[in-house]
Structure formats: structure tokens, C-alpha cells
Write a protein that holds these residues in place. Structure first.
Motif, PDB file in Angstrom:
ATOM      1  N   LEU A  11      37.732   5.710  -0.217  1.00 38.83           N
ATOM      2  CA  LEU A  11      37.178   6.792  -1.032  1.00 38.83           C
ATOM      3  C   LEU A  11      35.733   7.086  -0.619  1.00 38.83           C
ATOM      4  O   LEU A  11      35.350   8.253  -0.422  1.00 38.83           O
ATOM      5  N   ILE A  12      34.933   6.043  -0.451  1.00 40.21           N
ATOM      6  CA  ILE A  12      33.541   6.220  -0.050  1.00 40.21           C
ATOM      7  C   ILE A  12      33.469   6.821   1.352  1.00 40.21           C
ATOM      8  O   ILE A  12      32.721   7.777   1.602  1.00 40.21           O
ATOM      9  N   SER A  13      34.239   6.276   2.279  1.00 38.44           N
ATOM     10  CA  SER A  13      34.234   6.758   3.654  1.00 38.44           C
ATOM     11  C   SER A  13      34.627   8.234   3.729  1.00 38.44           C
ATOM     12  O   SER A  13      34.000   9.018   4.439  1.00 38.44           O
ATOM     13  N   THR A  14      35.653   8.615   2.985  1.00 41.03           N
ATOM     14  CA  THR A  14      36.098  10.005   2.975  1.00 41.03           C
ATOM     15  C   THR A  14      35.022  10.916   2.390  1.00 41.03           C
ATOM     16  O   THR A  14      34.756  12.000   2.910  1.00 41.03           O
ATOM     17  N   PHE A  15      34.380  10.485   1.321  1.00 44.66           N
ATOM     18  CA  PHE A  15      33.323  11.285   0.707  1.00 44.66           C
ATOM     19  C   PHE A  15      32.151  11.483   1.662  1.00 44.66           C
ATOM     20  O   PHE A  15      31.654  12.592   1.845  1.00 44.66           O
ATOM     21  N   VAL A  16      31.728  10.406   2.308  1.00 39.83           N
ATOM     22  CA  VAL A  16      30.559  10.465   3.188  1.00 39.83           C
ATOM     23  C   VAL A  16      30.853  11.271   4.453  1.00 39.83           C
ATOM     24  O   VAL A  16      30.054  12.103   4.877  1.00 39.83           O
ATOM     25  N   SER A  17      32.008  11.039   5.067  1.00 40.14           N
ATOM     26  CA  SER A  17      32.320  11.683   6.344  1.00 40.14           C
ATOM     27  C   SER A  17      33.013  13.029   6.190  1.00 40.14           C
ATOM     28  O   SER A  17      33.114  13.781   7.158  1.00 40.14           O
ATOM     29  N   ARG A  18      33.516  13.306   4.986  1.00 38.43           N
ATOM     30  CA  ARG A  18      34.293  14.528   4.731  1.00 38.43           C
ATOM     31  C   ARG A  18      35.569  14.555   5.568  1.00 38.43           C
ATOM     32  O   ARG A  18      36.083  15.588   5.936  1.00 38.43           O
ATOM     33  N   TYR A  19      36.056  13.358   5.900  1.00 40.47           N
ATOM     34  CA  TYR A  19      37.271  13.220   6.701  1.00 40.47           C
ATOM     35  C   TYR A  19      38.082  12.056   6.153  1.00 40.47           C
ATOM     36  O   TYR A  19      37.545  10.977   5.912  1.00 40.47           O
ATOM     37  N   PHE A  20      39.398  12.277   5.957  1.00 41.63           N
ATOM     38  CA  PHE A  20      40.277  11.211   5.488  1.00 41.63           C
ATOM     39  C   PHE A  20      40.974  10.581   6.678  1.00 41.63           C
ATOM     40  O   PHE A  20      41.685  11.245   7.427  1.00 41.63           O
ATOM     41  N   ALA A  21      40.759   9.290   6.882  1.00 39.57           N
ATOM     42  CA  ALA A  21      41.381   8.563   7.985  1.00 39.57           C
ATOM     43  C   ALA A  21      42.759   8.074   7.544  1.00 39.57           C
ATOM     44  O   ALA A  21      42.860   7.213   6.681  1.00 39.57           O
ATOM     45  N   GLU A  22      43.796   8.621   8.120  1.00 40.82           N
ATOM     46  CA  GLU A  22      45.174   8.244   7.778  1.00 40.82           C
ATOM     47  C   GLU A  22      45.471   6.787   8.102  1.00 40.82           C
ATOM     48  O   GLU A  22      46.245   6.142   7.417  1.00 40.82           O
ATOM     49  N   ARG A  49      27.356  -0.539   1.151  1.00 40.03           N
ATOM     50  CA  ARG A  49      26.220   0.163   0.543  1.00 40.03           C
ATOM     51  C   ARG A  49      25.870   1.340   1.433  1.00 40.03           C
ATOM     52  O   ARG A  49      25.478   1.163   2.579  1.00 40.03           O
ATOM     53  N   VAL A  50      26.013   2.549   0.889  1.00 40.85           N
ATOM     54  CA  VAL A  50      25.753   3.765   1.651  1.00 40.85           C
ATOM     55  C   VAL A  50      24.679   4.563   0.943  1.00 40.85           C
ATOM     56  O   VAL A  50      24.762   4.794  -0.267  1.00 40.85           O
ATOM     57  N   GLN A  51      23.674   4.965   1.701  1.00 39.54           N
ATOM     58  CA  GLN A  51      22.635   5.810   1.118  1.00 39.54           C
ATOM     59  C   GLN A  51      22.770   7.194   1.739  1.00 39.54           C
ATOM     60  O   GLN A  51      22.686   7.350   2.963  1.00 39.54           O
ATOM     61  N   LEU A  52      23.001   8.190   0.882  1.00 37.40           N
ATOM     62  CA  LEU A  52      23.160   9.551   1.361  1.00 37.40           C
ATOM     63  C   LEU A  52      21.791  10.154   1.645  1.00 37.40           C
ATOM     64  O   LEU A  52      20.840   9.930   0.888  1.00 37.40           O
ATOM     65  N   PRO A  53      21.685  10.934   2.717  1.00 35.44           N
ATOM     66  CA  PRO A  53      20.387  11.524   3.044  1.00 35.44           C
ATOM     67  C   PRO A  53      19.982  12.595   2.030  1.00 35.44           C
ATOM     68  O   PRO A  53      20.829  13.284   1.467  1.00 35.44           O
ATOM     69  N   ARG A  54      18.690  12.709   1.814  1.00 37.21           N
ATOM     70  CA  ARG A  54      18.161  13.767   0.958  1.00 37.21           C
ATOM     71  C   ARG A  54      18.235  15.087   1.711  1.00 37.21           C
ATOM     72  O   ARG A  54      18.272  15.112   2.938  1.00 37.21           O
ATOM     73  N   SER A  55      18.222  16.162   0.955  1.00 37.81           N
ATOM     74  CA  SER A  55      18.182  17.489   1.563  1.00 37.81           C
ATOM     75  C   SER A  55      17.341  18.393   0.673  1.00 37.81           C
ATOM     76  O   SER A  55      16.952  18.004  -0.431  1.00 37.81           O
ATOM     77  N   ASN A  56      17.074  19.597   1.141  1.00 36.27           N
ATOM     78  CA  ASN A  56      16.333  20.549   0.315  1.00 36.27           C
ATOM     79  C   ASN A  56      17.112  20.878  -0.955  1.00 36.27           C
ATOM     80  O   ASN A  56      16.531  21.082  -2.008  1.00 36.27           O
ATOM     81  N   GLU A  57      18.435  20.914  -0.847  1.00 38.47           N
ATOM     82  CA  GLU A  57      19.273  21.213  -2.011  1.00 38.47           C
ATOM     83  C   GLU A  57      19.380  20.028  -2.956  1.00 38.47           C
ATOM     84  O   GLU A  57      19.597  20.182  -4.142  1.00 38.47           O
ATOM     85  N   ASN A  58      19.264  18.818  -2.423  1.00 34.52           N
ATOM     86  CA  ASN A  58      19.385  17.610  -3.230  1.00 34.52           C
ATOM     87  C   ASN A  58      18.282  16.624  -2.855  1.00 34.52           C
ATOM     88  O   ASN A  58      18.465  15.785  -1.972  1.00 34.52           O
ATOM     89  N   PRO A  59      17.133  16.703  -3.531  1.00 35.36           N
ATOM     90  CA  PRO A  59      16.028  15.809  -3.193  1.00 35.36           C
ATOM     91  C   PRO A  59      16.174  14.394  -3.753  1.00 35.36           C
ATOM     92  O   PRO A  59      15.279  13.577  -3.610  1.00 35.36           O
ATOM     93  N   THR A  60      17.300  14.100  -4.381  1.00 39.96           N
ATOM     94  CA  THR A  60      17.531  12.790  -4.976  1.00 39.96           C
ATOM     95  C   THR A  60      18.167  11.848  -3.964  1.00 39.96           C
ATOM     96  O   THR A  60      19.080  12.224  -3.240  1.00 39.96           O
ATOM     97  N   THR A  61      17.714  10.609  -3.925  1.00 36.63           N
ATOM     98  CA  THR A  61      18.347   9.590  -3.096  1.00 36.63           C
ATOM     99  C   THR A  61      19.577   9.088  -3.844  1.00 36.63           C
ATOM    100  O   THR A  61      19.476   8.633  -4.981  1.00 36.63           O
ATOM    101  N   THR A  62      20.729   9.180  -3.208  1.00 33.51           N
ATOM    102  CA  THR A  62      21.976   8.710  -3.818  1.00 33.51           C
ATOM    103  C   THR A  62      22.485   7.522  -3.017  1.00 33.51           C
ATOM    104  O   THR A  62      22.671   7.612  -1.813  1.00 33.51           O
ATOM    105  N   THR A  63      22.713   6.410  -3.723  1.00 30.31           N
ATOM    106  CA  THR A  63      23.252   5.206  -3.102  1.00 30.31           C
ATOM    107  C   THR A  63      24.599   4.902  -3.734  1.00 30.31           C
ATOM    108  O   THR A  63      24.728   4.877  -4.955  1.00 30.31           O
ATOM    109  N   ILE A  64      25.604   4.690  -2.887  1.00 31.36           N
ATOM    110  CA  ILE A  64      26.943   4.328  -3.358  1.00 31.36           C
ATOM    111  C   ILE A  64      27.192   2.884  -2.940  1.00 31.36           C
ATOM    112  O   ILE A  64      27.070   2.534  -1.759  1.00 31.36           O
TER     113      ILE A  64
END
Length: 120
Positions: free
Chosen positions: A27-38, A47-62
């Protein structure tokens, strides 16, 4: 008005819980990569930290709880902002354990103060 330093301090931590082999890492891998590995996932993503962007300045850690409920019963409860409970549709016992096992543990650990999402 939000100052730049206040924006830098914003962070969200999401804990992913569930029985073994229900698809937490997938679930985490699919969310982060936007690809489902069959054919499985490339590796555990504990532990995955999503990069910040102009649209989302919040640090998100899964955080993937590879140690299961031990993550909530030893050394205190991790500081999290939300929890995702995962179950396997092909294994009905994993859904039953949400109510019988996971939700009571979360209630004791966080007294209902953390939003919980059920996924799969």
C-alpha cells in the motif's frame, strides 16, 4: 499569516498497522510510486518521507509497523497524527482482527484521540 519558519515546522506522521502479510508495504509503495507492482514490492518501506512541494509545504512521513502491535506496546506509543489499519480481503480473519485486536490496542494507546482509517 503563516511565516516561512512556521511552514517548515509543519509535519504529519501516519502509522500503517495490520496483521502480517496484509499488504501494508505494498500500500505504501503503491502510494509513493503511483504504481502497483503485481509481483510483489521491491523491498520493505519501513519509513518514507514524502517530499515537500509548493502545493504541500507539510512534511509527511509514513511509517510501516513491521513489528506489528509491538510498535504500540513497547517503549511508549509513537507520536503519530493518523493511523491506517490494513486488512486482506482474501483473509476474512484479518478484517475480524481489526475490531477484536487492533482497535482495542489503539483505544488503550491513544484514547480515541487519533484518526483511524481502514484500508484494503
Amino acid at each position: 499569516m503563516t511565516t516561512p519558519s512556521a511552514m517548515e515546522d509543519r509535519s504529519i506522521t501516519i502509522l500503517v498497522l495490520g496483521d502480517e502479510r496484509v499488504g501494508k508495504s505494498s500500500l505504501i509503495s503503491t502510494f509513493v510510486s503511483r504504481y502497483f507492482a503485481e509481483n510483489g514490492i521491491p523491498g520493505l518501506m519501513t519509513r518514507v518521507q514524502l517530499p515537500r512541494s509548493n502545493e504541500n509545504p507539510t512534511t509527511t512521513t509514513i511509517v510501516d509497523s513491521q513489528q506489528g502491535d509491538a510498535a504500540l506496546t513497547t517503549a511508549g506509543n509513537p507520536k503519530v497524527d493518523s493511523i491506517i489499519l490494513v486488512y486482506d480481503l482474501s483473509r476474512p480473519e484479518t478484517f475480524a482482527r481489526l475490531e477484536q485486536h487492533w482497535l482495542p490496542i489503539l483505544e488503550r494507546a491513544y484514547q480515541g484521540k487519533i484518526p483511524v482509517i481502514v484500508a484494503k
